[in-house]
Design a protein around this motif. Structure first.
Motif, PDB file in Angstrom:
ATOM      1  N   THR A  54      37.349  45.736  41.197  1.00 57.94           N
ATOM      2  CA  THR A  54      37.303  44.632  40.236  1.00 57.94           C
ATOM      3  C   THR A  54      35.900  44.322  39.725  1.00 57.94           C
ATOM      4  O   THR A  54      35.721  43.352  38.996  1.00 57.94           O
ATOM      5  CB  THR A  54      37.880  43.349  40.867  1.00 57.94           C
ATOM      6  OG1 THR A  54      37.129  43.008  42.041  1.00 57.94           O
ATOM      7  CG2 THR A  54      39.342  43.539  41.246  1.00 57.94           C
ATOM      8  N   THR A  82      46.744  43.019  38.833  1.00 52.70           N
ATOM      9  CA  THR A  82      45.290  42.866  38.744  1.00 52.70           C
ATOM     10  C   THR A  82      44.625  44.147  38.280  1.00 52.70           C
ATOM     11  O   THR A  82      43.716  44.115  37.447  1.00 52.70           O
ATOM     12  CB  THR A  82      44.711  42.460  40.114  1.00 52.70           C
ATOM     13  OG1 THR A  82      45.270  41.201  40.505  1.00 52.70           O
ATOM     14  CG2 THR A  82      43.199  42.337  40.062  1.00 52.70           C
ATOM     15  N   GLU A  95      48.240  39.414  46.208  1.00 53.38           N
ATOM     16  CA  GLU A  95      47.571  39.817  44.966  1.00 53.38           C
ATOM     17  C   GLU A  95      46.555  38.771  44.528  1.00 53.38           C
ATOM     18  O   GLU A  95      45.479  39.105  44.029  1.00 53.38           O
ATOM     19  CB  GLU A  95      48.581  40.062  43.851  1.00 53.38           C
ATOM     20  CG  GLU A  95      47.935  40.478  42.550  1.00 53.38           C
ATOM     21  CD  GLU A  95      48.741  41.504  41.787  1.00 53.38           C
ATOM     22  OE1 GLU A  95      48.150  42.274  41.012  1.00 53.38           O
ATOM     23  OE2 GLU A  95      49.969  41.545  41.960  1.00 53.38           O
ATOM     24  N   SER A  96      46.875  37.506  44.723  1.00 51.64           N
ATOM     25  CA  SER A  96      45.942  36.440  44.365  1.00 51.64           C
ATOM     26  C   SER A  96      44.662  36.552  45.185  1.00 51.64           C
ATOM     27  O   SER A  96      43.554  36.391  44.660  1.00 51.64           O
ATOM     28  CB  SER A  96      46.592  35.074  44.589  1.00 51.64           C
ATOM     29  OG  SER A  96      45.681  34.028  44.326  1.00 51.64           O
ATOM     30  N   SER A 139      42.611  39.629  43.913  1.00 52.09           N
ATOM     31  CA  SER A 139      41.941  39.432  42.629  1.00 52.09           C
ATOM     32  C   SER A 139      40.637  38.649  42.773  1.00 52.09           C
ATOM     33  O   SER A 139      39.765  38.721  41.907  1.00 52.09           O
ATOM     34  CB  SER A 139      42.876  38.717  41.648  1.00 52.09           C
ATOM     35  OG  SER A 139      43.131  37.392  42.089  1.00 52.09           O
TER      36      SER A 139
END
Length: 242
Positions: free
Chosen positions: A53, A133, A190-191, A194
């Motif tokens: 990311t 994401t 997933e939160s 991210s």
């Protein structure tokens, strides 16, 4: 008079920039002779070296540290062998199986070999569960059916559509070492993923595979990477990338 003064200031500023640029260029030439490569990047690093990311200059750094794409997309668009020395396609009903043959001389920085397990783990534990994401276009969820280990050095991707977009999306994504990252993403939503930030000194950066390894990191001033003499595509021709 105001316009005249503005022109004088503009000329003086331009001359100053020219002088500064010449000094910088001279110093780069001098330092490059000591086998250090210095590259200026427009912007400030964010301090997040999460290889999945990161953005901006951080993404440049993580791309170098984790150079584990199975193929490399050259500037002219050519698809070249990278961590995989070759690949082949097989048809299975309405599906396509893509077999990638991982190089025998690819090793993580801790000496452990790069294997199919690392790719299977990365896909099953990171790309597929966190696809919102990592894949906003939905290519993974739409077309990647499964990722399987055939042997230590062969990984198989089964896809429902065989075209360049799907192939590149599958083959050019990085992998991370299972023996390090399995504990990082364990029980992660997933939160959570991210928002995951990886900083210098964190376990996620302790084992890499690219042509350079992280030596020093200061978001405000300088990032230094040292050459990985055992890089599978050959040792870099410079000692440090600053």
């Amino acid at each position: 008079m105001v316009l005249f003064m503005r022109r004088i200031v503009l000329i003086a500023t331009t001359l100053a920039l020219v002088i500064i640029a010449s000094i910088i260029n001279a110093s780069i030439v001098i330092k490059a002779q000591s086998n250090d490569y210095i590259w200026g990047y427009p912007g400030t690093a964010r301090g997040n070296l999460n290889p999945f990311t990161s953005a901006g200059v951080d993404s440049v750094v993580t791309g170098i540290l984790f150079s584990t794409g199975l193929v490399y997309i050259a500037p002219n668009g050519s698809i070249l062998p990278w961590a995989a020395s070759s690949w082949e396609f097989k048809t299975s009903g309405n599906l396509t199986e893509i077999y990638f043959y991982i190089r025998d001389n690819a090793y993580w920085s801790d000496g452990k070999p790069l294997t199919a397990d690392d790719y299977v783990f990365t896909w099953r534990s990171i790309y597929m569960p966190f696809n919102k994401t990592l894949d906003p276009l939905g290519i993974i969820s739409k077309y990647v059916v499964s990722v399987d280990k055939v042997s230590d050095k062969i990984v198989k991707f089964t896809v429902s559509r065989n075209n360049t977009l799907v192939f590149v999306s599958v083959a050019s994504r990085i992998a991370v070492p299972q023996h390090v990252w399995s504990s990082i993403v364990a029980n992660m939503t997933e939160s959570d993923f991210s928002k995951l930030v990886i900083k210098p000194g964190d376990p996620g950066l302790s084992v890499t595979l690219g042509p350079f390894a992280l030596e020093y990191y200061d978001p405000q001033t300088e990032i230094v990477m040292r050459a990985n003499k055992n890089f599978f595509m050959g040792a870099p021709h410079i000692d440090r990338f600053r």
